[in-house]
Enzyme design. Structure first.
Site, short mmCIF file in Angstrom:
data_model
loop_
_atom_site.label_atom_id
_atom_site.label_comp_id
_atom_site.label_asym_id
_atom_site.label_seq_id
_atom_site.Cartn_x
_atom_site.Cartn_y
_atom_site.Cartn_z
N LYS A 102 0.85 -1.19 0.00
CA LYS A 102 0.00 0.00 0.00
C LYS A 102 0.89 1.24 0.00
CE LYS A 102 -4.35 1.40 2.15
NZ LYS A 102 -5.34 1.09 3.21
N GLU A 106 -19.17 -6.11 10.92
CA GLU A 106 -20.13 -5.32 11.69
C GLU A 106 -21.11 -6.19 12.48
OE1 GLU A 106 -18.75 -2.97 8.13
OE2 GLU A 106 -19.56 -4.98 8.43
N ARG A 116 -25.44 -2.73 8.28
CA ARG A 116 -25.06 -4.11 7.97
C ARG A 116 -25.27 -5.05 9.17
NH1 ARG A 116 -19.47 -4.30 4.76
NH2 ARG A 116 -20.62 -5.80 3.51
#
Length: 630
Positions: A283, A369, A397
């Site tokens: 990244k 979640e 969610r």
């Protein structure tokens, strides 16, 4: 002799068709140009940065090997898809991304034929790609389906549910695991890359299949061969788990070695059944500061590339996330039962300080979640006081878990709901404009909406002290700038606050709309009430205002349908009081991306918008003796 100035390769790419005309040896040059373009773009704009830097070679390889848009590329979340946008004809508009009227922050079907599916929330790509692969098979087509999942997306249960289903069906499908956490970095290198090529090549595939056919008549021998293969592969690659799901695992390979990446992907392209290609990327690749701190450079605002992102020297008001972060540390010092839970939102939710000061009481469950809510319920069962720090859009969610595991059992879980209301640049998938609607209909729960920073702190304390489910929802960014009192005082439950006494019109403000309501109230000489509680409502005050005023107006930063204003309508209907109620809030449309200020203005959630709304409907309201939702 004249100098020949070569046209940059990137300037010749208006679609993947142009990309596929290039020789393989020129793709490294293109990758360097893409990184330079991204760095120049990021220095002048805001958006997701580090993940796209890491996915440059992977994106080139995918569009080089696969016949897009006929073949389907499904990007998970979309943080890593900026290079995809650049290569698919949107390079000249990238500066407009996330801005009002500009490019969408994530892949969007309406924006480009190359955006095969609209995304925003994590861990959906494998399910979508599998659905497309099944449809292709049923329709007799030849297109390929590829899911590209990364940035922690594989931590969510939904991804594994999709893997389990895909492996059981045996449908042709490629899942690219873009692993940018460098968790398996020692495996990157010539040996690992060569092994990945072998695993994806025709010789290995044919030998593997032929061996299974020969051994199929000898069940014990076949089982022994399977176990031997698993153990051998398990010694040198981390793919046993995916093989158990029914996938042929290939990798890990260096996601920045374009030659090897393309060769391996070309081999994988011709394989049948579920395939998983494990690609290791870094990244922030290509920009030192982003490589050193990919979290900081995950999303950026304009900066000087030579200096990197530096903190602003200007004094700034604390955000609501900061208010929450300070409160939870102060509360933890008072009550040892407090624990904090977040679904991969440590920085965004303001939990960095808490993590450092109370590491044994901090739980980041990853992008999960549903689990974050149910594990909180389990903790609450046995004496802890869990605080779930979660964005409004992500709480959606876990709605079943809120109902089944917390509310139905009356568990003392406090939901600190950040980014409630209009979020802005990240678009319709991230606006938190439905939580009041889907929470207020639940029994047992207390729902509060602070009007300012100090009220946010006091509401968090109030909710924590209750022995039942509680939600405190607050907006993104800064508040009106009210001084925050360090002393914490519990608010009386279900009691509103009269902030301005006027005549004829009463404005009932929920949460962040109070400053707007007060300014509008001055212009209209209206009564203004800070409702504070969405559930339970201050019914006594509502009924008194209905008798003393000709018109009631509710205002909220939530969908007007089913929101807090609807609850006021219900109170008056139940009491049989014939009063017009104008419900002012967000319209029944998907809000597009843009600045929070622009979106609020477009929706009329400004003082001027509220005044205009009231004046438009006031005459008609005075003529009709009935409840009316507008």
């Amino acid at each position: 002799m004249k100098n020949i100035i070569e046209t940059p390769l990137l300037d010749t790419i208006d679609s993947p068709v142009d990309l596929r005309r290039l020789p393989v040896h020129s793709l490294e040059t293109l990758a360097r140009e893409l990184r330079a373009f991204l760095l120049h773009w990021a220095s002048q704009n805001s958006g997701h940065f580090a993940a796209s830097l890491g996915a440059v070679e992977l994106t080139i390889a995918l569009h080089y090997i696969y016949n897009t848009p006929e073949d389907r590329l499904i990007w998970d979340v979309g943080h890593q898809a900026y290079v995809h946008k650049i290569l698919t004809g949107r390079r000249d508009r990238l500066h407009s991304i996330r801005k009002t009227g500009g490019l969408a922050p994530f892949p969007k079907r309406e924006e480009s034929e190359y955006d095969a599916f609209g995304v925003g929330h994590s861990s959906t790509s494998i399910s979508v790609a599998l659905g497309m692969a099944i449809a292709n098979q049923r329709m007799g087509g030849n297109r390929k389906a590829v899911a590209i999942i990364g940035d922690g997306g594989m931590t969510a249960g939904m991804a594994f549910e999709a893997l389990n289903h895909a492996g059981d069906l045996g449908t042709d499908l490629l899942v690219v695991l873009n692993d940018n956490e460098m968790a398996i970095s020692p495996n990157v290198g010539a040996i690992s890359s060569r092994f990945a090529q072998l695993l994806s090549g025709k010789l290995y595939t044919r030998a593997r299949q032929k061996g299974k056919e020969v051994l199929s008549n000898l069940p014990p021998a076949l089982e022994l061969a399977k176990r031997a293969e698993e153990h051998i592969k398990g010694l040198i690659i981390p793919g046993t788990l995916f093989e158990e799901f029914g996938f042929n695992y290939i990798g890990p390979i260096d996601g920045h070695d374009l030659g090897n990446l393309i060769e391996t992907m070309r081999n994988v392209h011709n394989l049948r059944g579920p395939q998983l290609l494990h690609v290791l990327t870094r990244k922030g690749k290509g920009y030192g500061p982003a490589e050193d701190d990919p979290v900081k450079y995950h999303a950026v605002t304009p900066f000087d590339p030579s200096k990197g992102m530096v903190p602003s020297q200007k004094p700034v008001k604390p955000t609501y996330s900061k208010i929450f972060g300070d409160w939870i540390c102060d509360m933890a010092a008072i009550d040892s039962r407090l624990v904090a839970i977040t679904p991969a939102m440590r920085e965004g939710s303001g939990l960095v300080r808490f993590h450092h000061e109370y590491p044994d009481r901090y739980f980041d469950v990853g992008i999960a979640e549903q689990h974050s809510v149910t594990v909180a319920a389990g903790m609450a069962c046995d004496g802890l006081k869990p605080v779930v720090a979660i964005y409004s859009t992500f709480l959606q969610r876990a709605y079943d878990q809120v109902i089944h595991d917390v509310v139905c059992q009356n568990m003392p879980v406090l939901f600190a709901i950040d980014r409630a209301g209009v979020v802005g640049e990240d678009g319709p998938t991230h606006n938190g404009i439905y939580d009041l609607s889907f929470l207020r209909c639940l029994p047992n729960i207390v729902v509060m909406a602070p009007a300012d920073e100090n009220e946010c702190r006091q509401m968090l304390y109030t909710g924590f002290m209750l022995n039942q489910p509680v939600a405190v929802r607050y907006p993104r960014g800064i508040g009106p700038g009210v001084e925050v009192q360090q002393e914490m005082t519990a608010l009386p439950i279900g009691r509103a606050e009269l902030r301005r006494k006027g005549r004829r019109i009463a404005i009932l403000s929920f949460g962040s709309m109070l400053a707007t309501a007060l300014e509008a109230g001055e212009q209209l000489d209206a009564t203004v009430v800070n409702m504070r509680f969405v559930k339970p409502l201050d019914i006594e005050l509502i009924l008194r205002l209905a008798l003393d005023h000709d018109l009631l107006v509710t205002t909220e930063e939530n969908s007007v349908h089913g929101g807090a204003g609807s609850s006021v309508n219900e109170v008056l209907m139940a009491a049989g009081i014939p009063r017009i109620v104008l419900n002012h809030g967000l319209p029944d449309v998907l809000l597009k991306h843009g600045s929070r200020e622009d979106l609020l203005k477009d929706a009329g959630l400004t003082p001027e918008g509220l005044v205009e709304f009231i004046r438009q409907h006031e005459t008609r309201a005075n003529r009709v003796p009935q409840l009316k939702m507008v």
